[in-house]
Scaffold this active site. Structure first.
Site, PDB file in Angstrom:
ATOM      1  N   GLY A 129     -12.891   2.053 -12.162  1.00 30.82           N
ATOM      2  CA  GLY A 129     -11.731   2.492 -11.370  1.00 30.82           C
ATOM      3  C   GLY A 129     -11.975   2.270  -9.894  1.00 30.82           C
ATOM      4  O   GLY A 129     -11.761   3.151  -9.061  1.00 30.82           O
ATOM      5  N   ALA A 130     -12.422   1.059  -9.550  1.00 26.87           N
ATOM      6  CA  ALA A 130     -12.856   0.793  -8.172  1.00 26.87           C
ATOM      7  C   ALA A 130     -11.813   0.042  -7.351  1.00 26.87           C
ATOM      8  O   ALA A 130     -12.113  -0.431  -6.264  1.00 26.87           O
ATOM      9  CB  ALA A 130     -14.161   0.000  -8.197  1.00 26.87           C
TER      10      ALA A 130
ATOM     11  N   THR B 219      -9.111   1.358  -6.093  1.00 27.76           N
ATOM     12  CA  THR B 219      -8.448   2.235  -5.126  1.00 27.76           C
ATOM     13  C   THR B 219      -9.243   3.531  -4.983  1.00 27.76           C
ATOM     14  O   THR B 219     -10.238   3.748  -5.679  1.00 27.76           O
ATOM     15  CB  THR B 219      -6.987   2.535  -5.580  1.00 27.76           C
ATOM     16  OG1 THR B 219      -6.325   3.279  -4.557  1.00 27.76           O
ATOM     17  CG2 THR B 219      -6.952   3.336  -6.883  1.00 27.76           C
TER      18      THR B 219
ATOM     19  N   SER C 292     -14.823  17.260 -11.847  1.00 23.44           N
ATOM     20  CA  SER C 292     -13.937  17.892 -10.875  1.00 23.44           C
ATOM     21  C   SER C 292     -14.158  19.385 -10.947  1.00 23.44           C
ATOM     22  O   SER C 292     -14.542  19.920 -12.005  1.00 23.44           O
ATOM     23  CB  SER C 292     -12.475  17.582 -11.214  1.00 23.44           C
ATOM     24  OG  SER C 292     -11.625  18.431 -10.475  1.00 23.44           O
TER      25      SER C 292
ATOM     26  N   TYR D  95      -6.301  17.830 -18.441  1.00 20.84           N
ATOM     27  CA  TYR D  95      -7.164  17.276 -17.383  1.00 20.84           C
ATOM     28  C   TYR D  95      -8.437  18.126 -17.271  1.00 20.84           C
ATOM     29  O   TYR D  95      -9.552  17.595 -17.225  1.00 20.84           O
ATOM     30  CB  TYR D  95      -6.420  17.239 -16.044  1.00 20.84           C
ATOM     31  CG  TYR D  95      -7.240  16.670 -14.900  1.00 20.84           C
ATOM     32  CD1 TYR D  95      -7.567  15.311 -14.859  1.00 20.84           C
ATOM     33  CD2 TYR D  95      -7.707  17.485 -13.866  1.00 20.84           C
ATOM     34  CE1 TYR D  95      -8.330  14.784 -13.808  1.00 20.84           C
ATOM     35  CE2 TYR D  95      -8.464  16.970 -12.820  1.00 20.84           C
ATOM     36  CZ  TYR D  95      -8.773  15.618 -12.789  1.00 20.84           C
ATOM     37  OH  TYR D  95      -9.522  15.106 -11.753  1.00 20.84           O
TER      38      TYR D  95
HETATM   39  N1  LIG Z   1      -8.877  12.852  -5.489  1.00 22.89           N
HETATM   40  C1  LIG Z   1      -9.298  14.079  -5.734  1.00 22.89           C
HETATM   41  O1  LIG Z   1      -8.872  15.042  -5.075  1.00 22.89           O
HETATM   42  C2  LIG Z   1     -10.305  14.348  -6.816  1.00 22.89           C
HETATM   43  C3  LIG Z   1     -10.748  15.671  -7.007  1.00 22.89           C
HETATM   44  C4  LIG Z   1     -11.663  15.916  -8.020  1.00 22.89           C
HETATM   45  C5  LIG Z   1     -12.143  14.887  -8.795  1.00 22.89           C
HETATM   46  N2  LIG Z   1     -11.698  13.621  -8.573  1.00 22.89           N
HETATM   47  C6  LIG Z   1     -12.204  12.556  -9.444  1.00 22.89           C
HETATM   48  O2  LIG Z   1     -12.591  11.447  -8.647  1.00 22.89           O
HETATM   49  C7  LIG Z   1     -12.432  10.224  -9.407  1.00 22.89           C
HETATM   50  C8  LIG Z   1     -11.672   9.184  -8.606  1.00 22.89           C
HETATM   51  O3  LIG Z   1     -10.371   9.669  -8.406  1.00 22.89           O
HETATM   52  P1  LIG Z   1      -9.414   9.187  -7.237  1.00 22.89           P
HETATM   53  O4  LIG Z   1      -8.981  10.407  -6.538  1.00 22.89           O
HETATM   54  O5  LIG Z   1     -10.000   8.071  -6.481  1.00 22.89           O
HETATM   55  O6  LIG Z   1      -8.164   8.685  -8.111  1.00 22.89           O
HETATM   56  P2  LIG Z   1      -7.236   7.365  -8.011  1.00 22.89           P
HETATM   57  O7  LIG Z   1      -7.004   6.982  -6.600  1.00 22.89           O
HETATM   58  O8  LIG Z   1      -6.053   7.675  -8.872  1.00 22.89           O
HETATM   59  O9  LIG Z   1      -8.141   6.252  -8.720  1.00 22.89           O
HETATM   60  C9  LIG Z   1      -8.384   6.331 -10.088  1.00 22.89           C
HETATM   61  C10 LIG Z   1      -8.912   5.007 -10.571  1.00 22.89           C
HETATM   62  O10 LIG Z   1      -9.074   5.091 -11.996  1.00 22.89           O
HETATM   63  C11 LIG Z   1      -8.475   3.938 -12.574  1.00 22.89           C
HETATM   64  N3  LIG Z   1      -8.064   4.109 -13.958  1.00 22.89           N
HETATM   65  C12 LIG Z   1      -7.120   4.923 -14.467  1.00 22.89           C
HETATM   66  N4  LIG Z   1      -6.965   4.695 -15.785  1.00 22.89           N
HETATM   67  C13 LIG Z   1      -7.838   3.719 -16.108  1.00 22.89           C
HETATM   68  C14 LIG Z   1      -8.123   2.996 -17.312  1.00 22.89           C
HETATM   69  N5  LIG Z   1      -7.471   3.246 -18.452  1.00 22.89           N
HETATM   70  N6  LIG Z   1      -9.081   2.040 -17.286  1.00 22.89           N
HETATM   71  C15 LIG Z   1      -9.726   1.735 -16.143  1.00 22.89           C
HETATM   72  N7  LIG Z   1      -9.475   2.353 -14.971  1.00 22.89           N
HETATM   73  C16 LIG Z   1      -8.526   3.320 -14.957  1.00 22.89           C
HETATM   74  C17 LIG Z   1      -7.294   3.644 -11.657  1.00 22.89           C
HETATM   75  O11 LIG Z   1      -6.812   2.334 -11.884  1.00 22.89           O
HETATM   76  P3  LIG Z   1      -5.263   1.974 -11.581  1.00 22.89           P
HETATM   77  O12 LIG Z   1      -5.111   1.935 -10.098  1.00 22.89           O
HETATM   78  O13 LIG Z   1      -5.067   0.650 -12.255  1.00 22.89           O
HETATM   79  O14 LIG Z   1      -4.461   3.079 -12.206  1.00 22.89           O
HETATM   80  C18 LIG Z   1      -7.951   3.837 -10.313  1.00 22.89           C
HETATM   81  O15 LIG Z   1      -8.699   2.707  -9.971  1.00 22.89           O
HETATM   82  C19 LIG Z   1     -11.719  10.644 -10.709  1.00 22.89           C
HETATM   83  O16 LIG Z   1     -12.692  10.789 -11.729  1.00 22.89           O
HETATM   84  C20 LIG Z   1     -11.137  12.006 -10.378  1.00 22.89           C
HETATM   85  O17 LIG Z   1     -10.962  12.821 -11.515  1.00 22.89           O
HETATM   86  C21 LIG Z   1     -10.792  13.315  -7.601  1.00 22.89           C
END
Ligand SMILES: NC(=O)c1ccc[n+]([C@@H]2O[C@H](COP(=O)([O-])OP(=O)(O)OC[C@H]3O[C@@H](n4cnc5c(N)ncnc54)[C@H](OP(=O)(O)O)[C@@H]3O)[C@@H](O)[C@H]2O)c1
Length: 334
Positions: A45-46, A48, A174, A200
């Protein structure tokens, strides 16, 4: 002039306090300056958010970076951005859809064959609070992508990670795991009314339980595994919650967000830290809240739950375990 003095100083104190609180909540930059020249790194998921920034940080430190994403156009664009920004040309895009066990197997087979080594695996990708969707193999989407997809991927890469030791696995969980519960009677939400939030939270609790059990299984191999909460960050994660599209919520919650929400750059610091810091070389099976190790919720520490989840996950993704770690992936009927 004097009548403005008090309100101005109150305002100044409030703004100063808010900035201090924001810095405290956000946490700091990765304290380690360690570089990783020639180390092979996979970040799922790199394309974005936190994953892209983590890949960029690790590219800056000299890694041989593989961006593992489901959308190749976005993946290639992110790889190009990172190459341009870091001048590290060893940044490549590879296809991985965690919502498809077939895709996970194909990706792992390609990595094993073409790379031969993996030193850092960052299981970062996730989907949050999506509608009641299922993966290609019929798993509830959040459990399927956030936990099962990474569970299979990691297991399929274990022999390569061991052969590359010292190596590290970093699992993005998380703080939401504290509200999670593993319902073994209905892991895939087939019997209960679907609750996007609870699904989730269950998936993120599963990530920590997986981390704990994997760490026990990896003792003495030179491969470590830790889980982390990156903090609340301004990314695309909330795309299914409606928050992004609502002007009202953006307006009313904007100031709170400014206070409490990190940039993706800052939110990538904990993953970077766990991936490179020399002082964490022997640390495994731990949960980090930002840059600090903390105890997770009690259910995440329950060894019996962790072992049962491992067995159930292995059955669901079709893993046949031999010798505790080697894997012969054969799909089993669900
Ligand atoms: N942001 C926060 O506040 C927060 C808080 C706690 C934990 N986290 C954790 O941090 C991590 C990164 O999150 P983020 O905030 O950067 O979220 P994000 O911006 O939504 O990025 C998520 C990434 O996961 C990819 N993804 C989703 N479904 C997938 C699939 N079936 N196969 C391969 N890739 C897939 C997305 O690809 P697409 O762009 O193609 O959908 C995107 O590259 C996650 O594990 C999240 O649970 C984030």
């Amino acid at each position: 002039m004097n009548r403005y003095l008090l309100p101005l100083s109150v305002l100044g104190t409030a703004v100063g306090g808010a900035v201090l609180l924001r810095d405290y909540v956000a946490g700091g930059a990765c304290p380690s300056k360690a570089t990783i020249p020639g180390k092979t790194v996979i970040v799922t998921g790199a394309n974005t958010g936190i994953g892209k920034q983590t890949a960029l940080e690790l590219a800056r430190r000299g890694g041989n970076i593989i961006l593992a994403c489901r959308d190749m156009e976005k993946c290639e664009a992110a790889a190009k951005d990172i190459r341009g920004e870091t001048l590290n040309h060893r940044v490549r895009a590879r296809h991985l859809d965690l919502a498809s066990l077939k895709s996970v197997r194909e990706f792992a087979a390609k990595i094993t064959e073409e790379e031969g080594q993996v030193h850092i695996l960052v299981n970062n990708a996730a989907v949050m609070r999506c509608p009641h969707w299922t993966t290609e193999d019929g798993f509830e989407m959040q459990f399927g992508v956030n936990h099962l997809g990474h569970f299979l991927l990691t297991n399929l890469l274990l022999d390569t990670l061991k052969a590359s030791a010292p190596s590290r696995i970093i699992n993005l969980s998380s703080l939401a795991h504290v509200a999670g519960h593993i319902d073994f009677d209905d892991l895939n939400w087939e019997k209960r009314k679907y609750d996007t939030k609870a699904a989730y939270c269950q998936s993120k609790l599963a990530v920590i339980l997986f981390t704990k059990e994997l760490s026990r299984r990896l003792q003495g191999t030179g491969v470590t595994v830790n889980a982390l909460h990156p903090g609340v960050a301004r990314t695309e994660l909330g795309r299914h919650t409606g928050m992004h599209s609502s002007a009202f919520s953006s307006f009313t919650l904007g100031p709170i967000f400014w206070l409490l929400v990190k940039s993706p750059e800052l939110a990538a610091q904990p993953s970077t830290y766990l991936a490179v810091a020399e002082e964490l070389g022997g640390v495994s099976g731990k949960y980090f809240d930002g840059l600090k190790e903390k105890p997770p919720a009690p259910e995440a520490e329950d060894e019996e739950v962790a072992q049962r989840l491992w067995a159930e996950s292995a059955r669901l993704v079709g893993l046949e375990m031999s010798g505790g770690s080697s894997v012969r992936g054969q799909p089993l009927p669900k």
